[in-house]
Design an enzyme around this catalytic site. Structure first.
Site, PDB file in Angstrom:
ATOM      1  N   HIS A 235      -4.567   5.448  35.009  1.00 28.22           N
ATOM      2  CA  HIS A 235      -3.721   6.364  35.549  1.00 28.22           C
ATOM      3  C   HIS A 235      -2.392   5.449  35.681  1.00 28.22           C
ATOM      4  O   HIS A 235      -1.304   5.970  36.281  1.00 28.22           O
ATOM      5  CB  HIS A 235      -3.860   6.960  36.357  1.00 28.22           C
ATOM      6  CG  HIS A 235      -5.279   7.728  36.586  1.00 28.22           C
ATOM      7  ND1 HIS A 235      -6.396   6.923  37.276  1.00 28.22           N
ATOM      8  CD2 HIS A 235      -5.666   8.793  36.048  1.00 28.22           C
ATOM      9  CE1 HIS A 235      -7.556   7.826  36.984  1.00 28.22           C
ATOM     10  NE2 HIS A 235      -7.264   8.959  36.291  1.00 28.22           N
TER      11      HIS A 235
ATOM     12  N   ASP B  24       8.023  -3.406  -3.026  1.00 32.22           N
ATOM     13  CA  ASP B  24       7.062  -4.432  -2.928  1.00 32.22           C
ATOM     14  C   ASP B  24       6.427  -4.909  -4.613  1.00 32.22           C
ATOM     15  O   ASP B  24       5.552  -5.424  -4.824  1.00 32.22           O
ATOM     16  CB  ASP B  24       5.699  -4.007  -2.313  1.00 32.22           C
ATOM     17  CG  ASP B  24       4.856  -2.915  -2.853  1.00 32.22           C
ATOM     18  OD1 ASP B  24       5.568  -2.286  -3.908  1.00 32.22           O
ATOM     19  OD2 ASP B  24       3.744  -2.737  -2.810  1.00 32.22           O
ATOM     20  N   HIS B  25       7.424  -4.580  -5.453  1.00 30.27           N
ATOM     21  CA  HIS B  25       7.067  -4.761  -6.781  1.00 30.27           C
ATOM     22  C   HIS B  25       7.105  -6.429  -7.122  1.00 30.27           C
ATOM     23  O   HIS B  25       5.841  -6.889  -7.539  1.00 30.27           O
ATOM     24  CB  HIS B  25       8.085  -4.080  -8.089  1.00 30.27           C
ATOM     25  CG  HIS B  25       7.572  -4.413  -9.254  1.00 30.27           C
ATOM     26  ND1 HIS B  25       6.571  -3.722  -9.735  1.00 30.27           N
ATOM     27  CD2 HIS B  25       8.192  -5.269 -10.268  1.00 30.27           C
ATOM     28  CE1 HIS B  25       6.098  -4.152 -11.245  1.00 30.27           C
ATOM     29  NE2 HIS B  25       7.378  -5.145 -11.385  1.00 30.27           N
TER      30      HIS B  25
ATOM     31  N   GLY C 123       3.952  -7.783  -5.544  1.00 28.99           N
ATOM     32  CA  GLY C 123       2.875  -7.407  -6.154  1.00 28.99           C
ATOM     33  C   GLY C 123       2.503  -8.021  -7.371  1.00 28.99           C
ATOM     34  O   GLY C 123       1.397  -8.701  -7.581  1.00 28.99           O
TER      35      GLY C 123
ATOM     36  N   ASP D  40      14.482   0.123 -13.795  1.00 27.82           N
ATOM     37  CA  ASP D  40      13.339   0.282 -13.076  1.00 27.82           C
ATOM     38  C   ASP D  40      12.603  -1.285 -12.837  1.00 27.82           C
ATOM     39  O   ASP D  40      12.879  -2.063 -13.816  1.00 27.82           O
ATOM     40  CB  ASP D  40      12.285   0.982 -14.052  1.00 27.82           C
ATOM     41  CG  ASP D  40      10.951   1.017 -13.454  1.00 27.82           C
ATOM     42  OD1 ASP D  40      10.861   1.658 -12.415  1.00 27.82           O
ATOM     43  OD2 ASP D  40      10.024   0.380 -14.341  1.00 27.82           O
TER      44      ASP D  40
END
Lengths: 572, 572
Positions: A214, A394-395, A398, A550
């Site tokens: 508590h 994150d490309h 990765g 891209d």
């Protein structure tokens, strides 16, 4: 933060009403709480309780093999004596009532008054108070009750289910409490329904060692620890407080307080279990999960109940309640895997020996992958920045993880393997490590490329390589389901393959054809800035990314350019 | 916020290692995940999976009656094809493998590749994709899979456990998916291990309707709703998306996403269940809890699987896994309470008729309680402020709740009862509603006072009343365990009783004696400012409260003063 409620003041009653509807086939609501049904043989009634906000404590533990009733107070507030009396009276099966609860002033008083009333009516009523929290006081009888509630309730519930009399059940309950120790830590405070501010806080980046459920003050605030050190702290402190002459077996609870999730508890258990074993303890049927919580408080606690021959079977016994279910029967012992299964599981794919041409191709594959790794490493952050406009940024990371895994796998292979096999291995490693959608696409495409090339050819003419690249592209199209113009890597890859096929078809050598096609790919990658992504993106992101190339098409351009440079010096 | 980890990048592997240690007797770790042991009769292997961060999805559902294996990816990231292949291969019992997972691009690709590899090795491998999230797309086959994973996995696990062949298990899995619809809401985003910022957020005071379990965009943000309206939204939207020609029985899941606690879900269920019934649906064995989570995301989802005669027994079937256990056997049907038990539970204490003196006393009690209510109401906030220095600031509120409940109870009693009985009723009502420690003390003390006075006396001389007040004080001393000087209400009460006894012993009338003693009590209450609390307070609070009067002693002074004024005009 508690988000679901109607009138915050009615939270405890409202949640109990839902609980009773949900488990209408198992428990019965009475004034002040719930009771379970009576079986054929009357049992001593174990009635547990305390404030709400601690589910599954207390009503989640009512059922065969555990409690016979639970008194449900307001949030973090002792139930009244009248409530305890009412539940005790309804739970009594003619063999007496044992009230059990954590050691808090309000509970001690209210259950005490209720016990007096029941005794005045001729119902033999006992009290077993839980005092497991080693952080709350030096003297054992002054300690608060926290997750050790569960071990004590369970011991008594199992004893009652065996048909033992009230003296025995009470004695075993006291023995269970004497054998139980808990230490908790809090990472963050909890918020009462309807409140905007937490009831208490823990300084950012710290944990509250021994903080009560508590928010009662603990021992001290400690800088947040990695899981390994946190496990050591919990195990060592609890063991330091072991009862005198404790046996070597321990029933164990690693308890989550609210927002600390199961996966975190499993991760912590990974360190707790070996440390307990190193301390010479035998872990008996451990429980990792939520047994005594504190609304949305972040934190956890470790409870040990040292098991002698009396307590051991009570801890192992079956139970079936809304929140806690355990049955010995359905658990056939785990069969050992057969030698065949083990061999299968550990089978290493043996590399086939390749011929002359295949080994030459392997050399080119090695050099090309190293070149790709190098160019991706160089452009990692740029790729990340491009990706962050419309994706999760994150490309670059990765791609680098994928190609690094691929080059490592290729390095490990001996020098007798062929390039086709190597590409397949590279693809598998890439997919396994890179994760995400681009990882699986690159991995599967490299595998398809390698399969197409194979290791048995006498030579790899430009047409064969171009057809392999087409296979690479088709695999991505098929798996990913994207179309040209969808703003994906295909917008660079397909023009590359088309141009490569055209040049090779026109009789160009592989190296200049590849280099020429790579220029087309890079140019097209830049043009993706004008496109609008159609797949896999929510609309606001799609809008944002117009005007940005891209990331997948960009990295595709980088890769084919790097490979082109290798092919100029090292034709396959 | 995820707090327990070592290297955040290894979170998924580390938690899996802990899980495998914990459940070493039930599941076996293989590359990429876990498999259950094979029983005597080989079954079709149902292999589920996806990213980590969704426990109990996916490894928590591996065991008898449910999945035969689970593939465990990184957090929110599809496992690789190699992992899926490895787990599928290890789980296969010679009757084929069914991969089942939510409809996400990475999973579709990786499980697809793994299935191809297994088929190439002669293992019959099927794929059943879950698409239950009605918020994610109009077209059913484009929808994402969320908590409906569980209903589909369970249908197939139960079908496989019955020994059905792979065609049948696959068919039933597809039927389960076609019959399942889910809608989720999010209250707050989740935080990846090691990150300081949440992966996504929901605007404060809003809920994200249809937000995905990885933060995928939902339908729209909606202002936060009371539980009743939230339930209506969920039920109505899911029912609106019912499959054509759906039957009337529904297997139901009210699923918590992470930090939304069980008690909140029960409270919501209180509204969900009747609304489903009003829609003409029969709820079959509902599950309220965590089945597919999303780290520490706040939110919940409602899943319905419309049950025809084929799916109904699969939903009801037993299962025994780490996170989900259900057994028909231990649940004897709940026995109806006997008429005796009902009468006991609902027994209203009948008020005894009192004599002349008792009724006169009752009148004084009524007036005195009303006066006390009035003075406490006037000083509620002042008492709260005093209490907030060393306590939780609820003393004024608690006293007011107690005395209001007492006066209400007294009002309800007829005019033939006595003052002794009335005081006992008042005490019970006070304790029941006021809660907290002071509530139980005041309640029990009033009860003792009333018991001492009784309703049968011919008169209540000053000595009897003074002895009753002593009983009042002793009850508090005994229950609370405090000593004079501990900075509690005793510091005002004991001087009051001592002085009252002295004056009455010296022959003073009750009214002036009481008034005189009340002055002493008020004076002493002020002096508690010099005291240092010894009990029930952590040290920092004790330090803080020096120089502040005790709230309990202050309110005691107010009460005896108010009663004294009543006694002057209305002697008993």
């Amino acid at each position: 933060m508690t988000r679901i409620f109607d009138d915050p003041a009615e939270f405890a009653d409202d949640q109990l009403a839902g609980f009773l509807d949900l488990y209408a086939d198992r428990v019965r609501g009475v004034h002040g709480g719930v009771v379970t049904h009576r079986g054929d043989e009357p049992q001593v009634a174990v009635v547990v309780g305390g404030g709400s906000g601690h589910y599954p404590a207390f009503c989640g533990t009512v059922g065969p093999g555990l409690a016979h009733g639970a008194v449900v107070g307001n949030i973090f507030t002792s139930p009244s004596a009248a409530q305890a009396y009412s539940v005790g009276k309804a739970a009594d099966q003619g063999r007496g009532v044992i009230f059990s609860f954590g050691n808090y002033a309000g509970d001690v008083m209210n259950f005490g008054i209720a016990a007096e009333r029941l005794r005045a009516e001729g119902i033999d009523t006992r009290i077993v108070i839980v005092t497991d929290d080693v952080a709350s006081a030096e003297e054992e009888q002054k300690r608060r009750g926290i997750a050790g509630d569960f071990t004590v309730f369970k011991a008594m519930g199992a004893a009652a289910a065996r048909g033992l009399g009230i003296d025995e059940v009470e004695r075993l309950g006291r023995a269970a409490n004497a054998a139980t120790r808990t230490l908790g830590v809090a990472f963050s405070g909890c918020t009462m329904p309807g409140e905007d501010e937490p009831l208490f806080t823990v300084p950012e980046g710290h944990l509250g060692l021994g903080l009560g459920i508590h928010g009662e003050p603990g021992i001290r605030d400690v800088e947040m620890l990695p899981a390994r050190d946190l496990a050591a702290l919990l195990v060592d402190e609890v063991c330091k407080n072991a009862p005198a002459g404790a046996p070597k077996r321990v029933g164990t609870i690693l308890n989550g307080l609210g927002t600390t999730k199961y996966e975190e508890l499993f991760l912590l258990w990974r360190h707790v279990a070996p440390r307990l074993r190193e301390a010479g303890l035998e872990i008996v049927e451990p429980e990792v999960g939520e047994l005594v919580t504190s609304l949305d408080m972040g934190g956890c606690s470790l409870t040990l109940m040292w098991l002698d021959d009396e307590l051991d079977p009570l801890w192992r016994a079956d139970a079936y309640t809304p929140a806690y279910r355990k049955a010995a029967a359905p658990l056939a012992p785990l069969r050992e895997p057969t030698p065949d299964e083990l061999a299968e599981a550990e089978a290493v794919v043996t590399a086939p020996e390749a011929g002359e041409a295949g080994r030459r191709l392997a050399g080119t594959v090695r050099t090309a992958l190293a070149a790709v790794e190098s160019t991706i490493r160089e452009h990692e952050h740029e790729l990340g920045r491009i990706d962050a406009v419309a994706g999760d940024g994150d490309h670059g990371r990765g791609m680098l993880k994928g190609v690094t895994a691929a080059t490592a796998r290729v390095r490990e292979s001996g020098d007798r393997v062929g390039g086709g096999w190597l590409l397949q291995q590279a693809g598998q490693a890439w997919a396994e490590r890179a994760g995400g959608t681009s990882g699986v696409l690159w991995g599967a495409a490299l595998e398809a490329f390698g399969r197409h090339l194979g290791d048995t050819a006498d030579a790899y003419p430009a047409g064969t390589v171009a057809a392999g690249v087409r296979e690479f592209a088709s695999t991505i199209q098929q798996l990913g389901g994207a179309q040209p113009g969808d703003k994906t890597l295909l917008d660079a890859l397909l023009p590359f393959v088309d141009d490569l096929e055209r040049r090779v078809g026109a009789g160009e050598e592989l190296a200049p054809a590849w280099a020429g096609a790579a220029e087309v790919a890079t140019e097209q990658a830049g043009r993706t800035a004008d496109l609008r992504p159609k797949i896999g993106r929510a609309r606001p992101l799609a809008e944002r990314s117009v005007g940005t190339p891209d990331a997948g098409a960009t990295s595709m351009g980088l890769v084919v350019t790097a490979v082109g440079a290798v092919l100029e010096s090292e034709p396959c």
